[in-house]
Motif scaffolding. Structure first.
Motif, PDB file in Angstrom:
ATOM      1  N   LEU A  53     -15.360   7.113  -8.748  1.00  0.00           N
ATOM      2  CA  LEU A  53     -14.860   6.644  -7.455  1.00  0.00           C
ATOM      3  C   LEU A  53     -14.045   5.371  -7.635  1.00  0.00           C
ATOM      4  N   THR A  54     -14.468   4.517  -8.556  1.00  0.00           N
ATOM      5  CA  THR A  54     -13.711   3.281  -8.823  1.00  0.00           C
ATOM      6  C   THR A  54     -12.311   3.608  -9.331  1.00  0.00           C
ATOM      7  N   VAL A  55     -12.202   4.597 -10.189  1.00  0.00           N
ATOM      8  CA  VAL A  55     -10.889   5.014 -10.709  1.00  0.00           C
ATOM      9  C   VAL A  55     -10.016   5.529  -9.574  1.00  0.00           C
ATOM     10  N   VAL A  56     -10.590   6.347  -8.682  1.00  0.00           N
ATOM     11  CA  VAL A  56      -9.825   6.878  -7.556  1.00  0.00           C
ATOM     12  C   VAL A  56      -9.294   5.743  -6.684  1.00  0.00           C
ATOM     13  N   MET A  57     -10.147   4.772  -6.392  1.00  0.00           N
ATOM     14  CA  MET A  57      -9.712   3.644  -5.563  1.00  0.00           C
ATOM     15  C   MET A  57      -8.651   2.815  -6.289  1.00  0.00           C
ATOM     16  N   GLY A  58      -8.820   2.635  -7.595  1.00  0.00           N
ATOM     17  CA  GLY A  58      -7.828   1.895  -8.367  1.00  0.00           C
ATOM     18  C   GLY A  58      -6.481   2.588  -8.377  1.00  0.00           C
ATOM     19  N   VAL A  59      -6.491   3.923  -8.542  1.00  0.00           N
ATOM     20  CA  VAL A  59      -5.238   4.690  -8.517  1.00  0.00           C
ATOM     21  C   VAL A  59      -4.579   4.566  -7.146  1.00  0.00           C
ATOM     22  N   TYR A  60      -5.384   4.617  -6.091  1.00  0.00           N
ATOM     23  CA  TYR A  60      -4.838   4.484  -4.730  1.00  0.00           C
ATOM     24  C   TYR A  60      -4.114   3.146  -4.564  1.00  0.00           C
ATOM     25  N   VAL A  61      -4.727   2.079  -5.049  1.00  0.00           N
ATOM     26  CA  VAL A  61      -4.110   0.749  -4.941  1.00  0.00           C
ATOM     27  C   VAL A  61      -2.827   0.682  -5.772  1.00  0.00           C
ATOM     28  N   VAL A  62      -2.867   1.162  -7.002  1.00  0.00           N
ATOM     29  CA  VAL A  62      -1.698   1.095  -7.891  1.00  0.00           C
ATOM     30  C   VAL A  62      -0.536   1.893  -7.309  1.00  0.00           C
ATOM     31  N   VAL A  63      -0.805   3.100  -6.818  1.00  0.00           N
ATOM     32  CA  VAL A  63       0.263   3.936  -6.260  1.00  0.00           C
ATOM     33  C   VAL A  63       0.889   3.255  -5.049  1.00  0.00           C
ATOM     34  N   ASN A  64       0.060   2.669  -4.189  1.00  0.00           N
ATOM     35  CA  ASN A  64       0.595   2.034  -2.992  1.00  0.00           C
ATOM     36  C   ASN A  64       1.382   0.766  -3.306  1.00  0.00           C
ATOM     37  N   LEU A  65       0.936   0.000  -4.279  1.00  0.00           N
ATOM     38  CA  LEU A  65       1.706  -1.179  -4.679  1.00  0.00           C
ATOM     39  C   LEU A  65       3.023  -0.764  -5.319  1.00  0.00           C
ATOM     40  N   ALA A  66       2.970   0.289  -6.143  1.00  0.00           N
ATOM     41  CA  ALA A  66       4.201   0.795  -6.755  1.00  0.00           C
ATOM     42  C   ALA A  66       5.141   1.340  -5.686  1.00  0.00           C
ATOM     43  N   TYR A  67       4.574   1.927  -4.648  1.00  0.00           N
ATOM     44  CA  TYR A  67       5.389   2.438  -3.547  1.00  0.00           C
ATOM     45  C   TYR A  67       6.125   1.295  -2.854  1.00  0.00           C
ATOM     46  N   SER A  68       5.420   0.218  -2.566  1.00  0.00           N
ATOM     47  CA  SER A  68       6.045  -0.911  -1.885  1.00  0.00           C
ATOM     48  C   SER A  68       7.119  -1.566  -2.735  1.00  0.00           C
ATOM     49  N   ALA A  69       6.880  -1.631  -4.050  1.00  0.00           N
ATOM     50  CA  ALA A  69       7.807  -2.333  -4.932  1.00  0.00           C
ATOM     51  C   ALA A  69       8.985  -1.479  -5.392  1.00  0.00           C
ATOM     52  N   TRP A  70       8.766  -0.149  -5.471  1.00  0.00           N
ATOM     53  CA  TRP A  70       9.799   0.667  -6.118  1.00  0.00           C
ATOM     54  C   TRP A  70       9.895   2.091  -5.591  1.00  0.00           C
ATOM     55  N   LEU A  71       8.771   2.802  -5.534  1.00  0.00           N
ATOM     56  CA  LEU A  71       8.804   4.240  -5.267  1.00  0.00           C
ATOM     57  C   LEU A  71       9.392   4.598  -3.914  1.00  0.00           C
ATOM     58  N   LYS A  72       9.291   3.706  -2.938  1.00  0.00           N
ATOM     59  CA  LYS A  72       9.823   4.021  -1.610  1.00  0.00           C
ATOM     60  C   LYS A  72      11.349   4.117  -1.611  1.00  0.00           C
TER      61      LYS A  72
END
Length: 314
Positions: free
Chosen positions: A134-153
């Motif tokens: 569950l910790t990995v899932v939450m960590g991936v969620y945070v990383v993807v969303n930060l990457a989205y704000s910085a670049w992926l969007k």
């Protein structure tokens, strides 16, 4: 003594600083910035445990509810951080300009500190509640969303997948929290169902922003209405097909409960069609508000859950 009109009219810029402060208290602004309406999305965390028939047992139920609560914390932290990074763009959006951070009710620095704190707290609680997975899932969620704000969007198509991943990770979190295997059909339904909603969200944003869409979100200009319609059609078709296969897989050999899984296909398909109709009417910019505000969708969702629950627990 009569004061000349030119002297009695006080410009807005000459008023006291207090009169120009954004309306609304900081406490209420912070609560709004957490986007409590979007916590409704986290009911998806209960989908996998519910489909596995584990929600009637106390421990899996409590762990699942705890995982949903952790997602509320982490998601709110992500919203705070994202809104603080997008504050200038939001101020030029017709509706997002009213968000507490964009409106100046919540200071940017405070939002960033609180956002990081909530994400760290949520990830820590995930480890305490259910350990590594569950910790990995939450960590991936945070990383993807930060990457989205910085670049992926800014990357067409990739931004659709990044936003969709939030729904998929919620569905996965429910399974890993109580240690149950996830059906491939379940994952496909969650993946393409979320893609369907995200494509609808982009369609609604194009309608709302009009000619200003490129200045707010560059990828919107890359999507034609026909392309987004194609994505919605493809995603809906895959989601419906996968759900049918999942329902028949759950039904298994003919039994007294098998019929309920098959009957659940009808409200699922009608819910997809209803949502597609609302998107076609220019809605869908805020999926959580659309679901919470449309009585027909709610009735279809209740029917879907009822049929599926009768198949599992009946």
């Amino acid at each position: 003594m009569i004061i000349p009109h030119s002297q009695s009219t006080i410009s807005e810029d000459s008023r006291s600083p207090d009169s120009r402060k954004p309306r609304g208290s900081l406490a209420k602004g912070l609560f709004r910035a957490l986007r409590p309406k979007q916590w409704a999305k986290n009911v998806i965390v209960l989908a996998a445990p519910g489909a596995a028939g584990d929600l009637t047992r106390l421990h899996p139920l409590l762990v699942s509810l705890g995982a949903a609560g952790i997602f509320c914390l982490v998601a709110s932290g992500v919203y705070l951080l994202n809104d603080s990074l997008d504050v200038e763009a939001d101020r030029h959006h017709p509706t997002k300009c009213h968000r507490p951070i964009a409106a100046g009710i919540v200071p940017v620095r405070l939002a960033q500190v609180l956002g990081v704190g909530l994400m760290a707290l949520g990830i820590g609680l995930a480890w305490v509640l259910a350990g590594r997975d569950l910790t990995v899932v939450m960590g991936v969620y945070v990383v993807v969303n930060l990457a989205y704000s910085a670049w992926l969007k800014h990357e067409a198509v990739i931004d659709l997948a990044a936003v969709s991943s939030g729904f998929i990770l919620r569905a996965i979190a429910g399974g890993v929290a109580i240690g149950i295997p996830l059906s491939p059909w379940f994952v496909i339904v969650a993946s393409f169902g979320s893609l369907f909603m995200v494509a609808g969200k982009r369609t609604a944003e194009q309608t709302t922003l009009g000619d200003a869409q490129a200045s707010h979100r560059p990828t919107l200009a890359a999507y034609s209405p026909q392309f987004l319609a194609y994505v919605r059609t493809l995603a809906a078709a895959v989601a419906i097909t996968a759900y049918c296969l999942w329902a028949f897989e759950k039904a298994g050999p003919a039994g007294h409960n098998a019929i309920w899984f098959k009957l659940s296909i009808a409200p699922f398909v009608m819910a997809i069609l209803r949502y597609a109709l609302l998107i076609d009417q220019g809605l869908g910019g805020a999926p959580e508000e659309l679901v919470l505000g449309d009585r027909v969708l709610q009735a279809l969702g209740l029917g879907l859950v009822t049929f599926f629950a009768l198949g599992i627990y009946g």
